[in-house]
Design a protein around this motif. Sequence first.
Motif, PDB file in Angstrom:
ATOM      1  N   GLU A 127       0.849  -1.190   0.000  1.00 17.68           N
ATOM      2  CA  GLU A 127       0.000   0.000   0.000  1.00 17.68           C
ATOM      3  C   GLU A 127       0.882   1.236   0.000  1.00 17.68           C
ATOM      4  OE1 GLU A 127      -3.340   1.876   2.900  1.00 17.68           O
ATOM      5  OE2 GLU A 127      -3.495  -0.254   2.431  1.00 17.68           O
ATOM      6  N   LEU A 128       0.654   2.113  -0.982  1.00 19.97           N
ATOM      7  CA  LEU A 128       1.451   3.331  -1.139  1.00 19.97           C
ATOM      8  C   LEU A 128       0.570   4.561  -0.986  1.00 19.97           C
ATOM      9  CD1 LEU A 128       3.475   2.262  -4.297  1.00 19.97           C
ATOM     10  CD2 LEU A 128       4.135   2.029  -1.908  1.00 19.97           C
ATOM     11  N   ASP A 129       1.176   5.643  -0.521  1.00 23.08           N
ATOM     12  CA  ASP A 129       0.437   6.898  -0.367  1.00 23.08           C
ATOM     13  C   ASP A 129       0.056   7.507  -1.708  1.00 23.08           C
ATOM     14  OD1 ASP A 129       0.544   6.803   2.388  1.00 23.08           O
ATOM     15  OD2 ASP A 129       2.435   7.895   2.482  1.00 23.08           O
ATOM     16  N   ALA A 130       0.869   7.265  -2.734  1.00 24.84           N
ATOM     17  CA  ALA A 130       0.616   7.803  -4.077  1.00 24.84           C
ATOM     18  C   ALA A 130       0.819   6.678  -5.085  1.00 24.84           C
ATOM     19  CB  ALA A 130       1.569   8.952  -4.369  1.00 24.84           C
ATOM     20  N   PRO A 131       0.141   6.743  -6.212  1.00 25.03           N
ATOM     21  CA  PRO A 131       0.322   5.691  -7.219  1.00 25.03           C
ATOM     22  C   PRO A 131       1.734   5.704  -7.801  1.00 25.03           C
ATOM     23  CG  PRO A 131      -1.246   7.358  -7.973  1.00 25.03           C
ATOM     24  CD  PRO A 131      -0.846   7.734  -6.601  1.00 25.03           C
ATOM     25  N   LEU A 132       2.158   4.547  -8.304  1.00 19.99           N
ATOM     26  CA  LEU A 132       3.443   4.466  -8.989  1.00 19.99           C
ATOM     27  C   LEU A 132       3.399   5.289 -10.270  1.00 19.99           C
ATOM     28  CD1 LEU A 132       4.044   0.625  -8.623  1.00 19.99           C
ATOM     29  CD2 LEU A 132       5.199   2.441  -7.360  1.00 19.99           C
ATOM     30  N   ARG A 133       4.556   5.746 -10.711  1.00 24.29           N
ATOM     31  CA  ARG A 133       4.624   6.583 -11.912  1.00 24.29           C
ATOM     32  C   ARG A 133       4.367   5.742 -13.161  1.00 24.29           C
ATOM     33  NH1 ARG A 133      10.455   9.076 -11.450  1.00 24.29           N
ATOM     34  NH2 ARG A 133      10.848   6.887 -11.044  1.00 24.29           N
ATOM     35  N   PRO A 134       3.509   6.223 -14.054  1.00 25.76           N
ATOM     36  CA  PRO A 134       3.255   5.487 -15.301  1.00 25.76           C
ATOM     37  C   PRO A 134       4.562   5.260 -16.065  1.00 25.76           C
ATOM     38  CG  PRO A 134       1.693   7.273 -15.041  1.00 25.76           C
ATOM     39  CD  PRO A 134       2.727   7.433 -13.954  1.00 25.76           C
ATOM     40  N   GLN A 135       4.655   4.113 -16.716  1.00 23.49           N
ATOM     41  CA  GLN A 135       5.809   3.696 -17.509  1.00 23.49           C
ATOM     42  C   GLN A 135       7.028   3.361 -16.653  1.00 23.49           C
ATOM     43  OE1 GLN A 135       5.170   3.166 -20.721  1.00 23.49           O
ATOM     44  NE2 GLN A 135       3.145   3.972 -20.317  1.00 23.49           N
ATOM     45  N   ARG A 136       6.961   3.565 -15.353  1.00 23.45           N
ATOM     46  CA  ARG A 136       8.077   3.242 -14.459  1.00 23.45           C
ATOM     47  C   ARG A 136       7.625   2.401 -13.269  1.00 23.45           C
ATOM     48  NH1 ARG A 136       9.682   8.589 -16.056  1.00 23.45           N
ATOM     49  NH2 ARG A 136      11.777   8.516 -16.908  1.00 23.45           N
ATOM     50  N   GLU A 137       6.442   1.819 -13.379  1.00 25.62           N
ATOM     51  CA  GLU A 137       5.870   1.084 -12.251  1.00 25.62           C
ATOM     52  C   GLU A 137       6.786  -0.035 -11.774  1.00 25.62           C
ATOM     53  OE1 GLU A 137       4.092   1.404 -15.156  1.00 25.62           O
ATOM     54  OE2 GLU A 137       2.130   2.253 -14.683  1.00 25.62           O
ATOM     55  N   LEU A 138       7.260  -0.844 -12.705  1.00 25.64           N
ATOM     56  CA  LEU A 138       8.076  -1.989 -12.335  1.00 25.64           C
ATOM     57  C   LEU A 138       9.372  -1.558 -11.654  1.00 25.64           C
ATOM     58  CD1 LEU A 138       8.116  -5.058 -12.432  1.00 25.64           C
ATOM     59  CD2 LEU A 138       9.247  -4.912 -14.645  1.00 25.64           C
ATOM     60  N   ARG A 139      10.035  -0.572 -12.209  1.00 25.84           N
ATOM     61  CA  ARG A 139      11.286  -0.071 -11.618  1.00 25.84           C
ATOM     62  C   ARG A 139      11.030   0.534 -10.241  1.00 25.84           C
ATOM     63  NH1 ARG A 139      13.808   4.516 -14.814  1.00 25.84           N
ATOM     64  NH2 ARG A 139      13.553   2.975 -16.432  1.00 25.84           N
ATOM     65  N   ASP A 140       9.980   1.332 -10.118  1.00 27.15           N
ATOM     66  CA  ASP A 140       9.663   1.958  -8.833  1.00 27.15           C
ATOM     67  C   ASP A 140       9.297   0.916  -7.774  1.00 27.15           C
ATOM     68  OD1 ASP A 140      10.125   4.413  -9.953  1.00 27.15           O
ATOM     69  OD2 ASP A 140       8.011   4.991 -10.083  1.00 27.15           O
TER      70      ASP A 140
END
Length: 65
Positions: free
Chosen positions: A27-40
């Motif tokens: 659970e994260l406070d903000a969504p993962l960045r588009p196009q970088r979800e896997l890396r993040d």
Amino acid sequence: MATRYYAHFVADTLESRDSGEYSGVVELDAPLRPQRELRDLRTLLARNFHLAAEDIRILNWATLH
């Protein structure tokens, strides 16, 4: 609003011949960045396990609604 993700991953370390396989909800406070979800997601999991991001292999992940 928190964003929830399911993650199934393996944490490999050079110090240990065994790798740990894990799955669960992140659970994260903000969504993962588009196009970088896997890396993040790898970076976040590695930080929580005190590992390098290269030591995390994500097998499966998905956004939970």
